[in-house]
Design a protein around this motif. Structure first.
Motif, short mmCIF file in Angstrom:
data_model
loop_
_atom_site.label_atom_id
_atom_site.label_comp_id
_atom_site.label_asym_id
_atom_site.label_seq_id
_atom_site.Cartn_x
_atom_site.Cartn_y
_atom_site.Cartn_z
N ASP A 27 34.26 32.95 31.80
CA ASP A 27 34.30 32.71 33.24
C ASP A 27 35.17 33.74 33.94
O ASP A 27 34.86 34.19 35.05
CB ASP A 27 34.82 31.30 33.54
CG ASP A 27 33.83 30.22 33.13
OD1 ASP A 27 32.67 30.55 32.84
OD2 ASP A 27 34.23 29.03 33.10
N PHE A 28 36.28 34.13 33.29
CA PHE A 28 37.14 35.14 33.91
C PHE A 28 36.38 36.45 34.08
O PHE A 28 36.40 37.06 35.16
CB PHE A 28 38.40 35.37 33.09
CG PHE A 28 39.17 36.58 33.56
CD1 PHE A 28 39.98 36.51 34.68
CD2 PHE A 28 39.03 37.81 32.91
CE1 PHE A 28 40.65 37.64 35.16
CE2 PHE A 28 39.70 38.93 33.37
CZ PHE A 28 40.51 38.85 34.50
N TYR A 29 35.72 36.92 33.01
CA TYR A 29 35.04 38.21 33.11
C TYR A 29 33.85 38.15 34.06
O TYR A 29 33.50 39.17 34.67
CB TYR A 29 34.63 38.68 31.72
CG TYR A 29 35.75 39.39 31.01
CD1 TYR A 29 36.22 40.62 31.46
CD2 TYR A 29 36.38 38.82 29.91
CE1 TYR A 29 37.26 41.27 30.83
CE2 TYR A 29 37.43 39.47 29.27
CZ TYR A 29 37.87 40.69 29.74
OH TYR A 29 38.91 41.33 29.12
N ALA A 30 33.23 36.99 34.19
CA ALA A 30 32.16 36.86 35.19
C ALA A 30 32.72 37.04 36.60
O ALA A 30 32.13 37.75 37.43
CB ALA A 30 31.47 35.50 35.05
N SER A 31 33.87 36.42 36.87
CA SER A 31 34.51 36.57 38.19
C SER A 31 35.01 37.99 38.40
O SER A 31 34.88 38.55 39.50
CB SER A 31 35.67 35.58 38.33
OG SER A 31 35.20 34.25 38.36
N LEU A 32 35.59 38.59 37.36
CA LEU A 32 36.08 39.96 37.47
C LEU A 32 34.92 40.92 37.74
O LEU A 32 35.04 41.84 38.56
CB LEU A 32 36.81 40.35 36.18
CG LEU A 32 37.46 41.74 36.18
CD1 LEU A 32 38.56 41.83 37.22
CD2 LEU A 32 38.02 42.07 34.79
N GLY A 33 33.79 40.71 37.06
CA GLY A 33 32.63 41.56 37.29
C GLY A 33 32.13 41.45 38.72
O GLY A 33 31.78 42.47 39.35
N ARG A 34 32.10 40.24 39.27
CA ARG A 34 31.66 40.06 40.66
C ARG A 34 32.62 40.76 41.62
O ARG A 34 32.20 41.34 42.64
CB ARG A 34 31.52 38.58 41.00
CG ARG A 34 30.35 37.88 40.32
CD ARG A 34 30.11 36.50 40.91
NE ARG A 34 31.23 35.60 40.64
CZ ARG A 34 31.30 34.79 39.58
NH1 ARG A 34 30.31 34.79 38.68
NH2 ARG A 34 32.33 33.98 39.41
N ALA A 35 33.92 40.70 41.31
CA ALA A 35 34.90 41.36 42.17
C ALA A 35 34.73 42.88 42.13
O ALA A 35 34.80 43.55 43.17
CB ALA A 35 36.32 40.98 41.73
N TYR A 36 34.48 43.43 40.93
CA TYR A 36 34.24 44.88 40.86
C TYR A 36 32.92 45.26 41.51
O TYR A 36 32.80 46.37 42.07
CB TYR A 36 34.30 45.35 39.41
CG TYR A 36 35.72 45.56 38.92
CD1 TYR A 36 36.60 46.36 39.64
CD2 TYR A 36 36.18 44.96 37.77
CE1 TYR A 36 37.91 46.55 39.21
CE2 TYR A 36 37.48 45.15 37.32
CZ TYR A 36 38.34 45.94 38.05
OH TYR A 36 39.64 46.13 37.65
N ASP A 37 31.93 44.39 41.47
CA ASP A 37 30.69 44.64 42.21
C ASP A 37 30.98 44.78 43.70
O ASP A 37 30.42 45.66 44.38
CB ASP A 37 29.70 43.48 42.00
CG ASP A 37 28.77 43.73 40.83
OD1 ASP A 37 28.56 44.90 40.46
OD2 ASP A 37 28.25 42.75 40.28
N LYS A 52 33.39 41.06 23.75
CA LYS A 52 33.95 40.24 22.67
C LYS A 52 33.73 38.75 22.94
O LYS A 52 33.34 38.01 22.03
CB LYS A 52 35.45 40.53 22.52
CG LYS A 52 36.13 39.69 21.46
CD LYS A 52 37.62 40.00 21.36
CE LYS A 52 38.39 39.42 22.53
NZ LYS A 52 39.85 39.60 22.36
N TRP A 53 33.96 38.33 24.17
CA TRP A 53 33.81 36.90 24.48
C TRP A 53 32.36 36.47 24.41
O TRP A 53 32.05 35.35 24.02
CB TRP A 53 34.41 36.62 25.86
CG TRP A 53 35.90 36.76 25.86
CD1 TRP A 53 36.62 37.89 26.14
CD2 TRP A 53 36.85 35.75 25.53
NE1 TRP A 53 37.96 37.64 26.00
CE2 TRP A 53 38.14 36.33 25.63
CE3 TRP A 53 36.75 34.42 25.16
CZ2 TRP A 53 39.30 35.62 25.38
CZ3 TRP A 53 37.92 33.70 24.91
CH2 TRP A 53 39.17 34.30 25.01
N VAL A 54 31.45 37.35 24.79
CA VAL A 54 30.02 37.07 24.65
C VAL A 54 29.66 36.93 23.17
O VAL A 54 28.90 36.05 22.77
CB VAL A 54 29.19 38.18 25.31
CG1 VAL A 54 27.72 38.06 24.95
CG2 VAL A 54 29.35 38.13 26.82
#
Length: 487
Positions: A96-106, A141-143
């Motif tokens: 969930d963290f990396y999903a949110s981080l990816g959206r922020a970088y988008d 890694k988390w995936v």
């Protein structure tokens, strides 16, 4: 009546005192609490307050860096509780963290394409591209912990960032990632790490070895590179035009487009061999903190096989097979099923897909976390024959729909329950092979059960067999397979 224009207030994190307080809370809280807080703040950039692009880029980078110690702690919590009830929660935190981080970088990347408040020569642009690629490598890694592939949009985001840095000439521009420290990296180095993880066949590793493989790639990434020209040995390729995910290169076309880049991990296989020799002394450097020597050794063997000069090949040919089967876990339960003492049998929730002399592939519409872990021992009941087969999970793949595909390696086609005794105590086990005097066989038992150095007697039906215990051949959650000689 005059309608006043709607004016958005500044984002709370633009106030230095608020940002300082939030960062202190993140640093001092336990990992689960801190990561949930980080997710909330990353998501808030989409709807809470107005943030100019330069400040947005710096805030996302600040939260990204603040998360790294907490993500390492969350990974440690997951690895120490892989088969526990909280494992799903810890995995969800990382994903969930990396999903949110990816959206922020988008959000930042979209701003960079139309907002020129950050000059093309400003290193902040390159830092955003670097961190975008690094976020995808971290998510990998988390995936993999869930035995899934990196989402196409995550790979596309990272590959697009790499291509943008290439066009701007910033691939090898060193960027300082942590204030007050000399930690530097480049877009090229982070992208190579992502490509290496994509080419590591993580679906064949247990969670502890996935973590070890991630640390090994970090350890080796200075020696890895992408090249324009292909060379001999095992290699992979990517196309910077199509941005397709890496594929193994089985042959080189003479008219390959100029956008092709080759990844040749075989260059580091000798380094893996040297590292394995170092591990024989039982010592690990600080880069492998939290991971045991067996996990690192297993990951080294796996990467050496995957990245060696000869691509790994199946030993036996697979044949399509159809049918339903039941899978069971837990050594005691499997033994009771084999012996016929069990009062119930698992439902036939799995479907056969293919089979070979060494194992078979199965699939299910629902992922079973008890079974979908590399290294798990399972009992498989095939068809209506009443026969149970003992197998090890060797490969797992799942998807966002919850479907799972599992590759099983047959341990024994005719397992038999056996009672073992060393004269001072007795315990249960499963015999994997026929008993022939002077030959070896394998016994499955609980970890540490076969600790006697003296001969052990095995009661098989009405027959007593004398065995000389040998070394542990395979170990996993709740079981060991021990080699023995028949005396």
């Amino acid at each position: 009546m005059t309608v006043e224009p709607l004016v958005q207030s500044p984002h709370p994190l633009m106030q230095p005192e608020v940002l300082g307080r939030i960062l202190t809370e993140i640093a001092t809280n336990a990992a689960p609490t801190a990561i949930v807080e980080l997710i909330r703040w990353l998501d808030s950039f989409h709807f809470e307050g107005e943030v100019p692009l330069p400040e947005l880029a710096r805030l996302v980078a600040t939260l990204d860096e603040a998360a790294q110690p907490q993500l390492r702690q969350a990974a440690g919590l997951y690895l120490s509780n892989v088969f526990g009830s909280r494992s799903v929660r810890y995995k969800a935190l990382g994903r969930d963290f990396y999903a949110s981080l990816g959206r922020a970088y988008d959000l930042v990347l979209n701003g960079l394409s139309g907002d020129f408040s950050i000059e093309p020569s400003d290193s902040l642009r390159t830092e955003v591209l670097l961190r975008t690629v690094r976020a995808a490598a971290g998510e990998m890694k988390w995936v993999a912990f869930d035995y899934q592939e990196l989402a196409p949009d995550v790979w596309q985001r990272a590959a697009s960032a790499y291509r943008a840095a290439y066009v701007a000439g910033g691939l090898n521009l060193p960027i300082n990632l942590r204030e007050g420290r000399e930690t530097r990296s480049t877009v090229s180095r982070e992208f190579i790490r992502l490509v290496a993880m994509q080419c590591a066949s993580l679906d064949q590793l247990s969670p502890d070895r996935i973590e070890a493989a991630d640390k090994l790639v970090r350890y080796l990434q200075h020696s890895l590179a992408l090249s324009v020209e292909p060379r001999g040995g095992g290699q992979f390729w990517i196309d910077l035009d199509t941005l397709a995910q890496p594929q193994r290169c089985l042959g080189v076309a003479e008219d390959a487009p100029a956008s092709i880049r080759y990844f040749q991990p075989g260059d580091v296989v000798p380094l893996l061999g040297e590292l394995r020799q170092t591990l024989e002394g039982g010592s690990l450097g600080p880069g492998f903190a939290g991971i045991g020597v067996p996990s690192v050794s297993g990951a080294i063997r796996h990467l050496s096989r995957q990245w060696g000069p000869v691509p790994p090949m199946r030993q036996y040919r697979r044949h399509p097979v159809r049918g339903a089967l039941s899978l069971a876990t837990g050594l005691g339960f499997i033994r009771s099923l084999i012996s016929g003492e069990a009062l119930m049998r698992p439902a036939a929730a799995w479907a056969l897909r293919d089979a070979s002399r060494s194992g078979f592939g199965v699939e299910s519409a629902a992922l079973d976390p008890e079974i979908c872990r590399v290294g798990v021992l399972v009992g498989a009941h095939v068809g209506e024959t009443g026969r149970w087969v003992l197998a090890l999970v060797r490969r797992v793949r799942s998807n966002d729909r919850g479907e799972a595909s599992v590759g099983l390696q047959t341990v024994s086609s005719e397992p038999n329950p056996v009672l073992l005794d060393d004269g001072s105590r007795s315990w249960n086990g499963i015999l994997c092979d026929p008993v022939v005097r002077g030959r070896g066989l394998r016994i499955v038992c609980e970890p540490g059960a076969m600790r006697s150095q003296r001969p052990v007697f095995a009661k098989l039906g009405g027959r007593m067999v004398k065995l000389d215990p040998g070394k542990i051949l395979v170990g996993g959650p709740g079981y060991q397979i021990v080699g023995c000689n028949v005396l």
